[in-house]
Motif scaffolding. Sequence first.
Motif, PDB file in Angstrom:
ATOM      1  N   GLY B 255       1.093  -1.110  -0.310  1.00  0.00           N
ATOM      2  CA  GLY B 255      -0.045   0.043   0.402  1.00  0.00           C
ATOM      3  C   GLY B 255       0.621   1.141  -0.477  1.00  0.00           C
ATOM      4  N   ILE B 256       0.300   2.481  -1.050  1.00  0.00           N
ATOM      5  CA  ILE B 256       1.137   3.541  -0.800  1.00  0.00           C
ATOM      6  C   ILE B 256       0.006   4.709  -1.024  1.00  0.00           C
ATOM      7  CG2 ILE B 256       1.452   3.027  -3.523  1.00  0.00           C
ATOM      8  CD1 ILE B 256       4.608   4.347  -1.365  1.00  0.00           C
ATOM      9  N   ARG B 257       0.644   6.022  -0.265  1.00  0.00           N
ATOM     10  CA  ARG B 257       0.239   6.931  -0.195  1.00  0.00           C
ATOM     11  C   ARG B 257      -0.346   7.285  -1.504  1.00  0.00           C
ATOM     12  NH1 ARG B 257      -3.961   6.476   4.117  1.00  0.00           N
ATOM     13  NH2 ARG B 257      -2.646   5.546   6.288  1.00  0.00           N
ATOM     14  N   ALA B 258      -0.792   7.972  -1.795  1.00  0.00           N
ATOM     15  CA  ALA B 258      -1.120   9.093  -2.676  1.00  0.00           C
ATOM     16  C   ALA B 258      -0.297  10.444  -3.315  1.00  0.00           C
ATOM     17  CB  ALA B 258      -2.074  10.119  -2.926  1.00  0.00           C
ATOM     18  N   GLU B 259       0.350  10.658  -1.543  1.00  0.00           N
ATOM     19  CA  GLU B 259       1.782  12.005  -1.814  1.00  0.00           C
ATOM     20  C   GLU B 259       2.422  11.224  -1.976  1.00  0.00           C
ATOM     21  OE1 GLU B 259      -1.520  11.896  -0.295  1.00  0.00           O
ATOM     22  OE2 GLU B 259      -1.182  11.246   1.922  1.00  0.00           O
ATOM     23  N   ASP B 260       2.449   9.703  -1.663  1.00  0.00           N
ATOM     24  CA  ASP B 260       4.004   9.225  -1.425  1.00  0.00           C
ATOM     25  C   ASP B 260       4.845   8.604  -2.367  1.00  0.00           C
ATOM     26  OD1 ASP B 260       3.327   7.629   1.790  1.00  0.00           O
ATOM     27  OD2 ASP B 260       4.125   9.479   0.609  1.00  0.00           O
ATOM     28  N   ILE B 261       3.590   9.217  -3.972  1.00  0.00           N
ATOM     29  CA  ILE B 261       4.536   8.310  -5.207  1.00  0.00           C
ATOM     30  C   ILE B 261       4.818   9.396  -5.890  1.00  0.00           C
ATOM     31  CG2 ILE B 261       3.807   7.159  -7.299  1.00  0.00           C
ATOM     32  CD1 ILE B 261       1.098   5.898  -6.124  1.00  0.00           C
ATOM     33  N   LEU B 262       5.968   9.288  -6.192  1.00  0.00           N
ATOM     34  CA  LEU B 262       6.849  10.575  -7.840  1.00  0.00           C
ATOM     35  C   LEU B 262       6.511  10.218  -9.180  1.00  0.00           C
ATOM     36  CD1 LEU B 262       9.890   9.932  -5.835  1.00  0.00           C
ATOM     37  CD2 LEU B 262       8.647  12.006  -5.424  1.00  0.00           C
ATOM     38  N   ILE B 263       5.992  11.354  -9.455  1.00  0.00           N
ATOM     39  CA  ILE B 263       5.953  11.341 -10.701  1.00  0.00           C
ATOM     40  C   ILE B 263       6.933  11.539 -11.594  1.00  0.00           C
ATOM     41  CG2 ILE B 263       4.583  10.984 -13.037  1.00  0.00           C
ATOM     42  CD1 ILE B 263       2.254  12.276 -11.098  1.00  0.00           C
ATOM     43  N   GLU B 264       7.376  11.075 -12.377  1.00  0.00           N
ATOM     44  CA  GLU B 264       8.446  11.187 -13.233  1.00  0.00           C
ATOM     45  C   GLU B 264       8.265  11.631 -14.940  1.00  0.00           C
ATOM     46  OE1 GLU B 264      11.615  13.187 -12.628  1.00  0.00           O
ATOM     47  OE2 GLU B 264      10.090  12.106 -10.339  1.00  0.00           O
ATOM     48  N   GLU B 265       8.379  12.296 -15.782  1.00  0.00           N
ATOM     49  CA  GLU B 265       7.858  12.260 -16.879  1.00  0.00           C
ATOM     50  C   GLU B 265       9.159  11.564 -17.720  1.00  0.00           C
ATOM     51  OE1 GLU B 265       7.764  16.288 -19.005  1.00  0.00           O
ATOM     52  OE2 GLU B 265       6.736  16.745 -17.554  1.00  0.00           O
ATOM     53  N   ILE B 299      -2.482   9.883  -7.652  1.00  0.00           N
ATOM     54  CA  ILE B 299      -1.076  10.715  -6.674  1.00  0.00           C
ATOM     55  C   ILE B 299      -1.223  11.448  -6.948  1.00  0.00           C
ATOM     56  CG2 ILE B 299       1.139  10.740  -7.708  1.00  0.00           C
ATOM     57  CD1 ILE B 299       1.159   8.364 -10.237  1.00  0.00           C
ATOM     58  N   ARG B 300      -0.971  12.443  -5.679  1.00  0.00           N
ATOM     59  CA  ARG B 300      -1.585  14.128  -5.389  1.00  0.00           C
ATOM     60  C   ARG B 300      -0.223  14.536  -5.517  1.00  0.00           C
ATOM     61  NH1 ARG B 300      -3.619  14.006   0.242  1.00  0.00           N
ATOM     62  NH2 ARG B 300      -5.402  14.208  -0.452  1.00  0.00           N
ATOM     63  N   GLU B 301       0.026  15.369  -6.242  1.00  0.00           N
ATOM     64  CA  GLU B 301       1.412  16.790  -6.499  1.00  0.00           C
ATOM     65  C   GLU B 301       0.450  18.059  -6.141  1.00  0.00           C
ATOM     66  OE1 GLU B 301       4.307  16.444  -8.447  1.00  0.00           O
ATOM     67  OE2 GLU B 301       3.987  14.057  -7.947  1.00  0.00           O
ATOM     68  N   LYS B 302       1.960  18.723  -5.478  1.00  0.00           N
ATOM     69  CA  LYS B 302       0.644  20.222  -5.211  1.00  0.00           C
ATOM     70  C   LYS B 302       0.957  20.459  -6.482  1.00  0.00           C
ATOM     71  CE  LYS B 302       2.131  20.935  -0.583  1.00  0.00           C
ATOM     72  NZ  LYS B 302       3.066  19.838   0.424  1.00  0.00           N
ATOM     73  N   GLY B 303      -0.064  22.164  -6.141  1.00  0.00           N
ATOM     74  CA  GLY B 303       0.040  23.003  -7.268  1.00  0.00           C
ATOM     75  C   GLY B 303      -0.504  22.088  -8.631  1.00  0.00           C
ATOM     76  N   LYS B 304      -0.428  22.852  -9.733  1.00  0.00           N
ATOM     77  CA  LYS B 304      -0.710  22.750 -11.406  1.00  0.00           C
ATOM     78  C   LYS B 304       0.451  21.297 -11.681  1.00  0.00           C
ATOM     79  CE  LYS B 304      -0.190  26.277 -13.623  1.00  0.00           C
ATOM     80  NZ  LYS B 304      -0.504  27.156 -14.497  1.00  0.00           N
ATOM     81  N   VAL B 305       0.602  20.668 -12.402  1.00  0.00           N
ATOM     82  CA  VAL B 305       0.832  19.604 -13.274  1.00  0.00           C
ATOM     83  C   VAL B 305       0.701  19.813 -14.676  1.00  0.00           C
ATOM     84  CG1 VAL B 305       0.692  17.614 -11.625  1.00  0.00           C
ATOM     85  CG2 VAL B 305      -1.330  17.666 -12.636  1.00  0.00           C
ATOM     86  N   PRO B 306       2.184  19.372 -15.167  1.00  0.00           N
ATOM     87  CA  PRO B 306       1.944  20.148 -16.791  1.00  0.00           C
ATOM     88  C   PRO B 306       1.422  18.832 -17.405  1.00  0.00           C
ATOM     89  CG  PRO B 306       4.555  19.521 -16.012  1.00  0.00           C
ATOM     90  CD  PRO B 306       3.184  19.427 -14.960  1.00  0.00           C
TER      91      PRO B 306
END
Lengths: 218, 334, 288
Positions: B255-265, B299-306
Amino acid sequence: MKRRVLISVLVSFFLLIGLITLVVVRKEQDKLPLVELDLPRTDFLSINYEKEAMETYLDEMTDTFVSLFQFDKDEYSYLFPVGEKVSLEIQERSETGLVQEIRHEAAYDEVLVSFKSSLSDEGIKNAKVLAKFDFTSNSLDRLIPLEYVHFDDVPPYVFLLRREKGPWGYEYYVEHVSLTDYISDGQYLYPQNLEIKHPIISSCDEPLWDGLKVRIYP
Amino acid sequence: MASIRLENISKVYDDEVHAVTDFSLHISDREFVVIVGPSGCGKSTMLRIIAGLEEASKGDIFFSDKKMNSIPSRQRNVSMVFQSYALFPHLNVFENIAFGLRARKESKKTIQTKVKEVSSLLGIEHLLRRRPKQLSGGEKQRVAMARALVRDADVYLLDEPLSNLDSQLRASLRSEIAMLHHTAQKTFVYVTHDYTEAMTLADRIVVMKDGVINQVGTPQEIFDCPANTFVAKFFGSPQMNFYECRHNDADVWAGIRAEDILIEERSVDDAIESEVLMIERLGHESLVHVCTEKGQFIIREKGKVPYEVGDRVYIKPISQAIHYFDRESGIRIS
Amino acid sequence: MKKKHLIHTIILTLLALITLLPMLFMISNSFMSAKEAVNRYTDLVTPYNVWASEGNIHYYEVDVLPSYLSFETYVKAMNPTYLRMFWNSVLITVPILLGQLIISPLAAYGFEFITWKYKELLFFLYIIVMLLPIQLLLVPHYIAANLLHLNDTWWAIIIPAAFSPFGTFLLRQHLKGLDTTILDAARVEGENEWNVFRKVALPAMYPSLVALFALTFVECWNIVDQSIVFIKDVFNEPLSVYLARMVTAEPGKIFAAATIYMIPAILIFMLTNEYLIKGINLATGVQS
């Protein structure tokens, strides 16, 4: 607000009816004539009386003599029931007669006693027929004081008080009771074949008649 | 002094429905305990058992070490706030609040002062002459709380008091309840199905499901260290992401929380390839829904996401933040 | 739209008038002097008042309004007998009302909020008894009254009616719609069960109680079946029975007597109007 008005109207309606009830019932009672009551006496009646016949005649049909005895209304008056035996003394001889008939006239009462005699009718006509009215009651009887008996009608009568159930307690009515056969000793009247079950109306300020509604309390 | 000790409480209804099974808990004096769980998990029943409105089929209750099993509600000196407020419709607000005081035959003067005190504390003095049906939801709630507070009870029980209010009111009343607890310095037992209320208000949280306690702990403990998949899913919005995995030679749920996942392009080592399904832009943060071969993730990301829908991105869970649970039982593997 | 509304109003008004006509007729006739009433309603078919004839059937004119207003009949009607019958009615109605209003809330509370074995079975029996026509129950009541030596008294009427299951049924149905948490709140606040009933459940039942009051009052005020069966003494009859007797005996007074009889019923209806509708609504579950 409306509720209070209605409740007070309801309550006052019932109070009004209550008030009307009290007034109406009381007023009705007040309108009725007031009577005094008395009870018959319980006593032994005993009479011992001699009366001379007014006239004696022969009844052709039955071949018996009939003597007529006349009693004033306010005199000692006593009347034996029809069929009762009466001891007679005719010219120092005792006979037994039978009361045939009792007639109530306006001013006097007549008792007709029939008897058989060996004497001739002529002799009888001139003879003095004495009747001995002898009576002693063998039990306590209900005697009506004579002053309560009304003699203004034939036969005489008393007014008794009849009690009936009414909507508010009891209602009292006057009952006219005729006295046809009775024995009286001048003070009391002992009615025959009649049981006085109700109190006697002794007096009243207003005229009474049969069925009149009266009251007994002032 | 009002500590509550519940030992092995069970409640069974005669059609063999087990509402509560083997519930044991120790609540210290002045503690704010929140019992949280989905609807029908037995939390309200448990509260009613503490209040004395239901009798436990098995087990014992102690208030400050006094056995309370057969003592009726009116002698337990508890105060309760109900979800439906339970205001007496035929009495005005003043009488509603004063009800308990009148029951205890307090003098008129005492009642006057106490009611005025509590109503000013909760800001409802202007409503004292009104009837419940003339009040709004929030006002009714305050009256219910005033009624509970006006008596000096040992324990305050609150049964989902904020469920019927709109979210703004809920938030403001929530903080008021917290402040009340601080001023009153009494034991509070609070029942809710809303985990945020539990997190913000509780000193300790009790998580219940199907009548059984799943975990007891401080909000931080429960959030950081959920004892099973249910607790993990229940706390956190969006829900914790789960995927099948192998860990220490066992098949496990990770289990991993939405804020603990990193997104990379761009692809990074160990990153999982995924396609963006949907982006919820909430202004201060964005929730990115992605689809991978292991299932969907949020996944939770702060602010806007591109990113845009349909983009290929690479997601990488932070390994220290992964929770492992046994595949069959759902229980945490430490 | 407006035209339709108008037509509806007219039709309903006409229907209302037709329904009320006997009552209005009675009230207006009560203001006639006794002689006039007797004259009008006995067979006085003369050529002057015959309106039409068909064979043996004569239609003749009847005036609704009295030609001369008089309160004579009212005065005459209030004779001691009538008043006694009036109070008989009151003395039968009041104990029944008291009994119903005391027993029914207690029973309804017991059925609804307290769990005990065979509760639903007993309630089922209640419903059956309630649905039975009164005539069917008269025989068992009579036998019971005989055994208790109550045969010529009012108690034979009062006791069965005071325990009538209708009140319990009505109140229980109302209680079903009640929010039970307020009872719990009262219990937690420190009231014992009796006070929970008295201070919380009873006020909550209030609309239905008022409806029960009105319905029971009308039922008792108009009681005839039981009084004919149980009461033999003429002076113990309630007014409802005596009124029927009066019609044949004294036609002049009947209108005034009936009008006086009607007044308490109307007043109580006016009082309890809104609650009647509310109470029956809550019992049947239909919202208005």
